[in-house]
Each structure stands twice: as structure tokens, then as C-alpha cells.
Design a protein around this motif. Structure first.
Motif: not given
Length: 225
Positions: A100-111, A113-121, A126-127
Motif C-alpha cells: 500500500l505504501l508503494v501504491q501511495v508513493r507511485a500515485a503521488a509521483d504520478d500526480l 508529473q501530471a497535476p491535471a490528470d484526474a485519474a492520478a488524483a 483511493r490509496h
């Protein structure tokens, strides 16, 4: 014959406040991510990078904490309490936290890279929500099941040895210290100062000032620190 001094409730102040700080931050981040998803918070690239850094530091703190429990505290409890303590469920929680920590880090890094990406947010919200829920449940169970075992079976000098061994493993004190102080009552902060002495008096204002700037960028509004 000298009887060892038992660990007291006051001796558990450090671990208790550490728990409170991790729970408070995971929930605060989850709430922030939810507001980003529903459009009530705006995130540009600078803020998204700051959020990812905060998330990464929190994930490091949680990982450091539960690895220290696995490696340092659990063996002491098993040696002292034997079959009076069952750590299987808590150890399973630690194993569930890792991915879960890996998922949280990855999702934060994705956001970041792309702050306007609704899927990343949405993924980050969720995580982080799952992390906040699991951490709160895990810590409540740990304090309910483990703290009485420490108080009943672990001598004070051994508990102090556990704390020293955990400190020796390192950790991001510039991140941890001001957040622990922020969740402490005035009486608890005074108790921390009595234990830590002048080191806390010197370090706390310095680390608080540095972290407050990052906190305002991540969360906006008034600082808790």
C-alpha cells in the motif's frame, strides 16, 4: 534481590505520539486528495511535487516504524511474554502496509508529473484513504493489545533499550519531530522536554520552521506546526 522497575504508562509517550502523528497525517493527506478529486482544491505542479515529497516522507516514516517493531520490539515481547502475546495479526498488517505504501508513493509521483490528470488524483485519493483506514485500525489494535503487555512484562530498562535501538536505526527527525510536537498536549510537550533535555529545545524550533513552509505549500491555510 533487586526487582526491575516496570515500564510505566509515561514511558510510552514517545511511541504514542508517533502513532498519533502518522495517523493524523495519513488522514489529512487522504482528505486533501479527496478535495482535489472533487475540485475544491487546486493543485499546480509546484504543489503536486510538494505533496509527493510529503507523501514519500510519511511513507518512509511508517515503514521505518513498523520495521523497527518487527526487528526490535517484537522479539522483546516474545521473550518476555511468550504465549501471552500473539503478534500474528499485527505482523500481517505490516505486510499489508508495504504494498500500500508503494501504491501511495507511485500515485503521488504520478500526480506530480501530471497535476491535471484526474485519474492520478483519483488513484492517490483511493490509496491514501486505504492507508489512513488501515493505519488507524492497526494502531488502535496495537495499543489495545501490545501496550498492556509492555506495561506488565517489559522492565523499564529494556523498554528504554528498545527506544534507543529504534533511534539508532535513523529516521527523518526533521519531519518527525515537529509533527509529533504538533499532536502533543502542552503537558505532553513538557514531558518530552524533560526526557530529551536541551536537545529538543534547540531542534524543535529549527525543524518546525523548516517543515512549516512545506506544510503550507502542501495543505494550504493555517499551519498546525
Amino acid at each position: 534481590m533487586t526487582t526491575a522497575t516496570p515500564t510505566r504508562q509515561d514511558d510510552l509517550l514517545g511511541i504514542t505520539l508517533g502513532h498519533r502523528a502518522m495517523c493524523a497525517d495519513s488522514r489529512r493527506l487522504a482528505d486533501l486528495a479527496a478535495r482535489v478529486v472533487d475540485g475544491t482544491e487546486r493543485v499546480d505542479r509546484t504543489r503536486a511535487v510538494a505533496i509527493a515529497r510529503w507523501v514519500g516522507r510519511l511513507a518512509d516514516e511508517i515503514l521505518h516504524h513498523h520495521e523497527a517493531e518487527d526487528d526490535v520490539l517484537w522479539p522483546v515481547l516474545e521473550a518476555r511474554a511468550g504465549d501471552r502475546v500473539d503478534l500474528a495479526a499485527l505482523t500481517d498488517d505490516h505486510a499489508a502496509l508495504d504494498p500500500l505504501l508503494v501504491q501511495v508513493r507511485a500515485a503521488a509521483d504520478d500526480l506530480a508529473q501530471a497535476p491535471a490528470d484526474a485519474a492520478a488524483a483519483r488513484a492517490l485519493a483511493r490509496h491514501l484513504g486505504a492507508l489512513a483506514d488501515l493505519l488507524a485500525e492497526h494502531i488502535a489494535e496495537e495499543e489495545r493489545e501490545v501496550f498492556p503487555i509492555i506495561l506488565a512484562h517489559v522492565p523499564q530498562h529494556e523498554w528504554h533499550g528498545v527506544e534507543a535501538a529504534v533511534r539508532d536505526r535513523g529516521g527523518d527527525m526533521g519531519f518527525v519531530l515537529p509533527r509529533v510536537a504538533a499532536v502533543a498536549s502542552p503537558e505532553q510537550r513538557a514531558a518530552l522536554r524533560r526526557v530529551a533535555g536541551p536537545v529538543l529545545t534547540v531542534l524543535l524550533p529549527l525543524t518546525r520552521r523548516r517543515l512549516r513552509r512545506a506544510e503550507r505549500l502542501v495543505f494550504g491555510g493555517a499551519s498546525r506546526l
